[in-house]
Design a protein around this motif. Structure first.
Motif, PDB file in Angstrom:
ATOM      1  N   ALA A  27       0.768  -2.579  -8.764  1.00 25.80           N
ATOM      2  CA  ALA A  27      -0.642  -2.169  -8.842  1.00 25.80           C
ATOM      3  C   ALA A  27      -0.828  -1.151  -9.960  1.00 25.80           C
ATOM      4  CB  ALA A  27      -1.106  -1.581  -7.519  1.00 25.80           C
ATOM      5  N   TRP A  29      -3.610   1.596 -11.659  1.00 25.98           N
ATOM      6  CA  TRP A  29      -4.656   2.435 -11.086  1.00 25.98           C
ATOM      7  C   TRP A  29      -5.547   3.055 -12.143  1.00 25.98           C
ATOM      8  CZ3 TRP A  29      -5.201   2.110  -6.014  1.00 25.98           C
ATOM      9  CH2 TRP A  29      -4.103   1.650  -5.264  1.00 25.98           C
ATOM     10  N   THR A  47      -7.837   0.347  -7.785  1.00 29.08           N
ATOM     11  CA  THR A  47      -6.959  -0.334  -8.726  1.00 29.08           C
ATOM     12  C   THR A  47      -7.754  -0.718  -9.966  1.00 29.08           C
ATOM     13  OG1 THR A  47      -7.377  -2.389  -7.496  1.00 29.08           O
ATOM     14  CG2 THR A  47      -5.264  -1.292  -7.107  1.00 29.08           C
TER      15      THR A  47
END
Length: 151
Positions: A27, A29, A47
């Motif tokens: 992920a 961010w 995200t």
């Protein structure tokens, strides 16, 4: 047409949760933002990369985002054309309001959905442009659940 755009976890340590999800799932961010709603200061992040988003919220004890007992899955977020009518519809379907940001000038509401052990969040689609500008610059608008009352 779908209005779903994010899932949210409330966490006691936003940086640790970001790091763990980056390591576990790759992920990426945006930068966390500090905000205040009523008497509660909180931090929030989404995200990067577009819908569906993962949202993390770090809030104080006794807030709508209290993670003092540990991190948890909190809600699924949907855009809606009318928070008030959407909330009324969910209440009629047996999903009571758990918290309403409308009382604080923010057009969103959480409804408890016991069958999934979490909340459903309705967010007014009028907030979508500012959301996309902040969290997904250049992102295309997403559809909303049409809650407009029919005459």
């Amino acid at each position: 047409m779908t209005a779903f755009y994010h899932v949210c976890f409330v966490v006691p340590d936003i940086e640790q949760a970001m790091q763990d999800l980056r390591r576990a799932a790759g992920a990426e961010w945006s930068e966390p933002v500090s905000d205040r709603l009523g008497e509660w200061d909180f931090r929030i992040v989404f995200t990067a990369g577009g819908p569906p988003f993962i949202e993390l919220i770090e809030g104080p004890s006794d807030s709508p985002w209290d993670a003092s007992k540990g991190a948890r899955f909190d809600h699924i977020g949907f855009w809606t054309s009318d928070v008030r009518h959407g909330s009324q519809r969910l209440e009629e379907e047996g999903m009571p309001v758990d918290f309403s940001g409308c009382l604080y000038g923010r057009p969103f509401a959480y409804h408890q959905m016991d069958s999934i052990g979490a909340r459903i969040e309705l967010v007014d689609v009028g907030r979508q442009a500012s959301f996309l500008n902040r969290w997904h610059p250049g992102g295309k608008p997403m559809p909303a659940i049409d809650e407009t009352p029919r005459s």
